[in-house]
Design a protein around this motif. Structure first.
Motif, PDB file in Angstrom:
ATOM      1  N   LEU A   1       0.834  -1.208   0.000  1.00  0.00           N
ATOM      2  CA  LEU A   1       0.000   0.000   0.000  1.00  0.00           C
ATOM      3  C   LEU A   1       0.865   1.252   0.000  1.00  0.00           C
ATOM      4  CD1 LEU A   1      -2.772  -1.130   2.515  1.00  0.00           C
ATOM      5  CD2 LEU A   1      -2.859  -1.143   0.021  1.00  0.00           C
ATOM      6  N   TRP A   2       1.957   1.236   0.777  1.00  0.00           N
ATOM      7  CA  TRP A   2       2.878   2.375   0.786  1.00  0.00           C
ATOM      8  C   TRP A   2       3.552   2.512  -0.577  1.00  0.00           C
ATOM      9  CZ3 TRP A   2       2.774   5.950   4.464  1.00  0.00           C
ATOM     10  CH2 TRP A   2       2.237   5.601   5.722  1.00  0.00           C
ATOM     11  N   GLY A   3       3.888   1.392  -1.199  1.00  0.00           N
ATOM     12  CA  GLY A   3       4.475   1.427  -2.544  1.00  0.00           C
ATOM     13  C   GLY A   3       3.490   1.997  -3.562  1.00  0.00           C
ATOM     14  N   ASN A   4       2.208   1.616  -3.426  1.00  0.00           N
ATOM     15  CA  ASN A   4       1.178   2.159  -4.322  1.00  0.00           C
ATOM     16  C   ASN A   4       1.058   3.676  -4.150  1.00  0.00           C
ATOM     17  OD1 ASN A   4       0.600  -0.398  -5.262  1.00  0.00           O
ATOM     18  ND2 ASN A   4      -1.163  -0.710  -3.937  1.00  0.00           N
ATOM     19  N   LEU A   5       1.151   4.112  -2.897  1.00  0.00           N
ATOM     20  CA  LEU A   5       1.127   5.556  -2.635  1.00  0.00           C
ATOM     21  C   LEU A   5       2.306   6.239  -3.324  1.00  0.00           C
ATOM     22  CD1 LEU A   5       0.100   6.097   1.096  1.00  0.00           C
ATOM     23  CD2 LEU A   5      -0.780   7.353  -0.869  1.00  0.00           C
ATOM     24  N   GLY A   6       3.476   5.617  -3.209  1.00  0.00           N
ATOM     25  CA  GLY A   6       4.658   6.143  -3.887  1.00  0.00           C
ATOM     26  C   GLY A   6       4.432   6.252  -5.391  1.00  0.00           C
ATOM     27  N   ASP A   7       3.834   5.204  -5.975  1.00  0.00           N
ATOM     28  CA  ASP A   7       3.570   5.216  -7.420  1.00  0.00           C
ATOM     29  C   ASP A   7       2.634   6.360  -7.797  1.00  0.00           C
ATOM     30  OD1 ASP A   7       5.186   3.009  -7.754  1.00  0.00           O
ATOM     31  OD2 ASP A   7       3.538   1.569  -7.907  1.00  0.00           O
ATOM     32  N   ALA A   8       1.585   6.561  -6.985  1.00  0.00           N
ATOM     33  CA  ALA A   8       0.626   7.633  -7.286  1.00  0.00           C
ATOM     34  C   ALA A   8       1.312   9.001  -7.199  1.00  0.00           C
ATOM     35  CB  ALA A   8      -0.568   7.553  -6.334  1.00  0.00           C
ATOM     36  N   TYR A   9       2.052   9.232  -6.116  1.00  0.00           N
ATOM     37  CA  TYR A   9       2.725  10.526  -5.957  1.00  0.00           C
ATOM     38  C   TYR A   9       3.817  10.737  -7.002  1.00  0.00           C
ATOM     39  CZ  TYR A   9       0.375  11.619  -1.554  1.00  0.00           C
ATOM     40  OH  TYR A   9      -0.568  11.930  -0.610  1.00  0.00           O
ATOM     41  N   SER A  10       4.446   9.640  -7.450  1.00  0.00           N
ATOM     42  CA  SER A  10       5.531   9.785  -8.444  1.00  0.00           C
ATOM     43  C   SER A  10       4.994  10.277  -9.788  1.00  0.00           C
ATOM     44  CB  SER A  10       6.287   8.461  -8.621  1.00  0.00           C
ATOM     45  OG  SER A  10       5.509   7.529  -9.346  1.00  0.00           O
ATOM     46  N   GLN A  11       3.680  10.159 -10.005  1.00  0.00           N
ATOM     47  CA  GLN A  11       3.080  10.610 -11.273  1.00  0.00           C
ATOM     48  C   GLN A  11       2.541  12.035 -11.180  1.00  0.00           C
ATOM     49  OE1 GLN A  11       3.458   8.597 -13.863  1.00  0.00           O
ATOM     50  NE2 GLN A  11       4.308   7.035 -12.500  1.00  0.00           N
ATOM     51  N   LEU A  12       2.532  12.595  -9.972  1.00  0.00           N
ATOM     52  CA  LEU A  12       1.986  13.944  -9.780  1.00  0.00           C
ATOM     53  C   LEU A  12       3.103  14.989  -9.812  1.00  0.00           C
ATOM     54  CD1 LEU A  12      -0.552  13.170  -6.914  1.00  0.00           C
ATOM     55  CD2 LEU A  12      -1.157  14.088  -9.159  1.00  0.00           C
TER      56      LEU A  12
END
Length: 386
Positions: free
Chosen positions: A253-264
């Motif tokens: 879940l933390w990795g998914n958060l990282g992925d989302a923020y990395s695209q913003l």
């Protein structure tokens, strides 16, 4: 006697869909049974399974150690009880000791009059050690023994899903919704199978139903992932945060958060903090099971995102050595290689993941692979995949 009543109540809760609430009730009843009768081996086995279920939800290592203690106590008390060996097999599977697990499940099958759970455990141990044929046979045997047991259909559906046989998985998930119409877990998995089949709107409908029945980390994470793949990274991040509230020790879940923020835009630091947390929690998970290929592959992705090239390459190599024909492992390896600028290796991994059943509909929408879309080989791959 009271201990037997408590045990049967605990067992009933243990056979329900494994959310935190039902597992805590199971744990409570097994603890009552053992306090009334400290020599009750099957109750300790039930306690072991409850704690393993709770560990699977939030990955709190303390719960794994409690499971270990309960299992050892059960074995000391009774070496002829099938339930004890099933619990031990589950414990060994979680910790990556697959050969020991297979031995324990076979012992359980030989001692038990109703060994469906032992066959499910046996299948999972075979699956985790990359032996697909005996895994499938074991899951089918469990369904044959208990044709109305939701867990048997769930396990078989998950096996087919992970093997890239998505269309074959769907009827098994649908069968669970017939057996238990109000099961949020069945709706979640059915949504996932439809989602990777490219039926996004149907999938989201099932996921929303699941969320209404019981908010959980899986339900929030699934809806977030659909938003992420539609390019709504801000909303995806918000829902991943809600998922983290339910399972704060889950590295994915933390990795998914990282992925989302990395695209913003302008959230690089935030993404870095999320990946750092994901790495810390993945390391804890690997302390329990060093052979966890999925976590090793995810570590490759997280380390690549965190800029740690050598570590990323090392984790990817270890994951691929353990599970070279797993579509998820090869896919995470592709995203790690794309992040490191290893374009050809990323394409090779992506091509292999797609050939193993990974859905093009997901891969083509993943922001982690957008750098590949500028390269000539991407067009060739797209033509082949569509």
């Amino acid at each position: 006697p009271a201990s037997a009543d408590y045990y049967l109540q605990g067992r009933a809760y243990l056979r329900m869909p494994p959310d935190a609430s039902s597992l805590e009730f199971a744990r409570g009843f097994f603890e009552k049974a053992t306090s009334v009768d400290p020599e009750f081996a099957d109750a300790y086995a039930g306690l072991c399974n409850s704690m393993l279920g709770l560990y699977a939800i939030d990955l709190d290592i303390g719960k794994f150690h409690e499971a270990e203690k309960a299992c050892q106590r059960a074995l000391v008390l009774d070496r002829r009880a099938g339930a004890v060996y099933t619990a031990l097999g589950n414990l060994y599977t979680v910790s990556g000791q697959y050969e020991q697990a297979i031995n324990e499940f076979n012992t359980a099958i030989s001692l038990s009059s109703a060994p469906a759970d032992a066959y499910l455990g046996l299948g999972l141990a075979y699956k985790r050690s990359n032996r697909a044929a005996p895994a499938e046979q074991s899951f089918m045997k469990a369904i044959e023994l208990q044709p109305n047991y939701w867990r048997a259909y769930m396990t078989m559906g998950n096996f087919l899903y992970d093997a890239g046989r998505i269309e074959e998985a769907i009827p098994y998930y649908q069968r669970i919704t017939e057996l238990m119409p109000q099961s949020e877990i069945a709706l979640n998995n059915l949504g996932a199978a439809l989602f990777v089949s490219g039926k996004f709107s149907q999938a989201t409908r099932y996921w929303q139903q699941s969320l209404e029945l019981a908010p959980s980390s899986d339900a929030y994470s699934n809806v977030a992932t659909s938003l992420y793949l539609e390019g709504d990274y801000r909303q995806a991040a918000d829902l991943y945060h809600k998922a983290v509230e339910f399972a704060p020790d889950d590295c994915e879940l933390w990795g998914n958060l990282g992925d989302a923020y990395s695209q913003l835009p302008d959230t690089e630091d935030l993404a870095g903090a999320m990946y750092t947390n994901a790495i810390r929690l993945a390391e804890k998970r690997l302390q329990i099971n060093q052979s966890d290929a999925r976590t090793l592959a995810l570590m490759g992705h997280y380390q690549a995102k965190a800029g740690a090239r050598e570590q990323a390459m090392s984790y990817v190599d270890r994951a691929l050595a353990l599970a070279p024909n797993d579509m998820n492992i090869t896919y995470y390896s592709a995203t790690a290689m794309a992040e490191l600028g290893e374009w050809e290796r990323s394409f090779d991994m992506l091509e292999q993941a797609l050939s193993l059943g990974y859905p093009w509909s997901v891969a083509s929408a993943d922001g982690n692979l957008k750098a590949l879309r500028e390269l000539t080989r991407y067009d060739t791959l797209r033509e082949k995949a569509q």
